[in-house]
Design an enzyme around this catalytic site. Structure first.
Site, PDB file in Angstrom:
ATOM      1  N   HIS A   1      48.221   7.669 -29.673  1.00 13.66           N
ATOM      2  CA  HIS A   1      48.394   9.062 -30.082  1.00 13.66           C
ATOM      3  C   HIS A   1      49.235   9.745 -28.996  1.00 13.66           C
ATOM      4  O   HIS A   1      49.180   9.339 -27.838  1.00 13.66           O
ATOM      5  CB  HIS A   1      46.998   9.697 -30.160  1.00 13.66           C
ATOM      6  CG  HIS A   1      46.952  11.084 -30.719  1.00 13.66           C
ATOM      7  ND1 HIS A   1      47.220  12.195 -29.957  1.00 13.66           N
ATOM      8  CD2 HIS A   1      46.635  11.542 -31.946  1.00 13.66           C
ATOM      9  CE1 HIS A   1      47.068  13.280 -30.702  1.00 13.66           C
ATOM     10  NE2 HIS A   1      46.722  12.910 -31.920  1.00 13.66           N
TER      11      HIS A   1
ATOM     12  N   ASP B   1      41.206   6.111 -24.941  1.00 17.76           N
ATOM     13  CA  ASP B   1      41.202   7.260 -25.851  1.00 17.76           C
ATOM     14  C   ASP B   1      40.251   6.891 -26.992  1.00 17.76           C
ATOM     15  O   ASP B   1      40.591   6.112 -27.873  1.00 17.76           O
ATOM     16  CB  ASP B   1      42.638   7.479 -26.356  1.00 17.76           C
ATOM     17  CG  ASP B   1      42.709   8.402 -27.560  1.00 17.76           C
ATOM     18  OD1 ASP B   1      41.655   8.789 -28.094  1.00 17.76           O
ATOM     19  OD2 ASP B   1      43.836   8.710 -27.977  1.00 17.76           O
TER      20      ASP B   1
ATOM     21  N   GLN C   1      38.897   8.223 -31.990  1.00 19.05           N
ATOM     22  CA  GLN C   1      38.560   7.628 -33.295  1.00 19.05           C
ATOM     23  C   GLN C   1      37.579   6.465 -33.151  1.00 19.05           C
ATOM     24  O   GLN C   1      37.244   5.805 -34.140  1.00 19.05           O
ATOM     25  CB  GLN C   1      39.820   7.124 -34.004  1.00 19.05           C
ATOM     26  CG  GLN C   1      40.913   8.150 -34.191  1.00 19.05           C
ATOM     27  CD  GLN C   1      40.526   9.246 -35.177  1.00 19.05           C
ATOM     28  OE1 GLN C   1      39.579   9.114 -35.953  1.00 19.05           O
ATOM     29  NE2 GLN C   1      41.253  10.335 -35.143  1.00 19.05           N
TER      30      GLN C   1
ATOM     31  N   LYS D   1      35.768  15.496 -34.013  1.00 24.05           N
ATOM     32  CA  LYS D   1      36.025  14.293 -34.824  1.00 24.05           C
ATOM     33  C   LYS D   1      34.753  13.487 -35.026  1.00 24.05           C
ATOM     34  O   LYS D   1      34.761  12.427 -35.650  1.00 24.05           O
ATOM     35  CB  LYS D   1      37.083  13.420 -34.148  1.00 24.05           C
ATOM     36  CG  LYS D   1      38.463  14.078 -34.174  1.00 24.05           C
ATOM     37  CD  LYS D   1      39.498  13.175 -33.567  1.00 24.05           C
ATOM     38  CE  LYS D   1      40.766  13.903 -33.218  1.00 24.05           C
ATOM     39  NZ  LYS D   1      41.621  14.200 -34.367  1.00 24.05           N
TER      40      LYS D   1
ATOM     41  N   CYS E   1      50.780  12.559 -35.154  1.00 25.24           N
ATOM     42  CA  CYS E   1      50.907  12.584 -33.682  1.00 25.24           C
ATOM     43  C   CYS E   1      50.971  11.178 -33.115  1.00 25.24           C
ATOM     44  O   CYS E   1      50.443  10.903 -32.031  1.00 25.24           O
ATOM     45  CB  CYS E   1      49.759  13.351 -33.022  1.00 25.24           C
ATOM     46  SG  CYS E   1      49.677  15.058 -33.517  1.00 25.24           S
TER      47      CYS E   1
HETATM   48  N1  PMP Z   1      43.630  10.429 -29.813  1.00 29.09           N
HETATM   49  C1  PMP Z   1      43.468  10.097 -31.084  1.00 29.09           C
HETATM   50  C2  PMP Z   1      43.432   8.656 -31.465  1.00 29.09           C
HETATM   51  C3  PMP Z   1      43.331  11.097 -32.041  1.00 29.09           C
HETATM   52  O1  PMP Z   1      43.178  10.765 -33.327  1.00 29.09           O
HETATM   53  C4  PMP Z   1      43.387  12.442 -31.650  1.00 29.09           C
HETATM   54  C5  PMP Z   1      43.296  13.569 -32.656  1.00 29.09           C
HETATM   55  N2  PMP Z   1      44.058  13.349 -33.806  1.00 29.09           N
HETATM   56  C6  PMP Z   1      43.525  12.740 -30.301  1.00 29.09           C
HETATM   57  C7  PMP Z   1      43.642  11.711 -29.412  1.00 29.09           C
HETATM   58  C8  PMP Z   1      43.568  14.138 -29.795  1.00 29.09           C
HETATM   59  O2  PMP Z   1      42.327  14.749 -29.959  1.00 29.09           O
HETATM   60  P1  PMP Z   1      42.157  16.290 -29.687  1.00 29.09           P
HETATM   61  O3  PMP Z   1      43.248  16.977 -30.441  1.00 29.09           O
HETATM   62  O4  PMP Z   1      40.802  16.606 -30.235  1.00 29.09           O
HETATM   63  O5  PMP Z   1      42.254  16.497 -28.218  1.00 29.09           O
END
Ligand code: PMP
Length: 411
Positions: A129, A206, A209, A232, A370
């Site tokens: 991401h 990270d 997910q 999430k 993203c």
């Molecule tokens: N990493 C992953 C794999 C994500 O799916 C997301 C959110 N789409 C993020 C990081 C970022 O999370 P946040 O916007 O809650 O900081």
């Protein structure tokens, strides 16, 4: 078989806990398939937020009065819930942050600034991401470090041999997504961490997910940092967690400076608190942290293994159904994956498909998610991405497939 699983997991009853799911959009029952983007909240999480503001709203840590003590106790109890939920060794390894993004930036700006020098290497995967790319790129620009990228197969799986080739004594950090939000691939984190540690590199995961779908144990993964977001995992937005190994958190400098993270301040010199307070400058998102604790209670009650098992079956079913739609190309077909169902139609743009689904009450994400480098790897600028949670049903998948067939026929 399907009935058996539904009975076991009782999704119909579970759905009663989520008030938002029971509404119509354009006269159709809402089908929420945008769970990778954010998840809906059970009543217990909503009640926890309301209760905080109605009954014991107070700042934490500084108070001597009853409500302050109550708020502090609840905030620290939430930290312990997180600790147990991810199998951390101690509650002081749990730092409350705004979300995954902030957690990763914290690591880049503290550990990274202390230890990364010109010519050092930071390894990422193609599946990251943007929030696990950009902070490292910024650090690399500041320090002269070099980013290296692990390629993936056509199914969207990490090429472990290529990863082994990238590792060397120059590797300082390996930053990996636990589960790809673009494709759903589950990375072999334990194995990849072990490989990185052989070269003395630190491993940052990270877990945005990972935590909502898998039973996570940071001690058996042995990663050095693990970041995730409350919103999430059926909790509130504005709260997230950075786990870090105790000895590393003690060693690295603080990030933001301000109240709560200090022991003493004079104009000449400040001394800092021990972790986690050292990394929690200012008033935290108190109610949100406590409500994240309620989300964890909810998930624990359902059982992460039960959730993973149900979602696994639902994902297999959905993938098989989607694969039968003429002209639909699935993107992300890893053997180990969660319910992220990315696809494209060669002749209809993802955004158009997303809009047509929305008119039928079906909420999906359409775009690059993203994760532009992931999309580039598969030769697309974006995908349509239905993404599942444990409250989704086989019937909802059938509706999705039916609408997609109609969209395909009429375009
Ligand atoms: N990493 C992953 C794999 C994500 O799916 C997301 C959110 N789409 C993020 C990081 C970022 O999370 P946040 O916007 O809650 O900081």
């Amino acid at each position: 078989m399907l009935l058996e699983l539904n009975d076991l997991f009782d999704v119909k009853t579970i759905r009663q806990d989520f008030p938002l799911l029971h509404q119509e959009v354009y006269g159709k029952p809402l089908i929420w398939l945008d769970n990778s983007s954010t998840t809906q909240k059970p009543q217990s999480v909503i009640d926890t937020l309301t209760q905080f503001y109605k009954q014991y709203n107070s700042n934490v840590h500084r108070a001597v009065h009853t409500l302050g003590i109550q708020a502090t106790d609840a905030y620290e109890a939430a930290r312990e819930k997180v600790q147990h939920f991810i199998g951390a060794n101690s509650a002081s390894e749990i730092i409350f942050v705004r979300g995954t993004t902030e957690g990763i930036n914290l690591v880049a700006q503290t550990y990274g600034r202390k230890y990364i020098r010109e010519g050092d290497e930071i390894i990422l995967s193609t599946l990251e991401h943007h929030s696990n790319i950009v902070p490292w790129q910024m650090l690399a620009q500041e320090t002269g470090a070099i980013l290296k990228v692990i390629p993936v197969s056509d199914r969207g799986e990490i090429l472990l041999e290529e990863y082994a080739q990238l590792l060397s004594s120059r590797t300082r950090i390996v930053a990996l997504v636990h589960v790809s939000n673009g494709l759903g691939t589950i990375l072999p984190i334990q194995e990849m961490t072990e490989m990185a540690h052989q070269y003395g590199a630190r491993v940052v995961i990270d877990g945005a997910q990972g935590v909502p779908h898998l039973s996570v144990d940071v001690q058996s993964l042995d990663c050095d940092f693990y970041a995730f977001s409350g919103h999430k995992m059926f909790g509130p937005s504005g709260i997230g967690v950075l786990y870090g190994k105790q000895e590393i958190l003690e060693d690295i400098p603080p990030w933001q400076g301000g109240g709560s993270m200090i022991r003493s301040v004079t104009f000449e010199k400040t001394t800092y608190e021990v972790p986690p307070a050292k990394f929690e400058a200012g008033t935290p998102s108190i109610a949100d942290a406590i409500a994240l604790g309620a989300a964890i209670d909810y998930l624990t009650n359902l059982g992460m293994n039960n959730i993973a098992q149900y979602e696994h079956k639902l994902t297999d079913y959905a993938m098989a159904q989607l694969a039968q739609i003429p002209g639909l190309r699935l993107i992300g077909t890893a053997k180990q994956k969660v319910g992220v169902l990315s696809f494209i139609f060669e002749d209809i743009s993802p955004v158009e498909v997303g809009q047509l689904l929305a008119l039928e009450g079906i909420a999906v994400r359409a775009g690059h998610h993203c994760a532009q480098p992931t999309m580039q790897r598969f030769g697309v600028t974006g995908t349509v991405r239905p993404s599942l949670a444990f409250y989704n049903t086989y019937e909802e998948i059938d509706s999705l497939v039916e609408v997609l067939r109609q969209i395909k026929l009429s375009n």
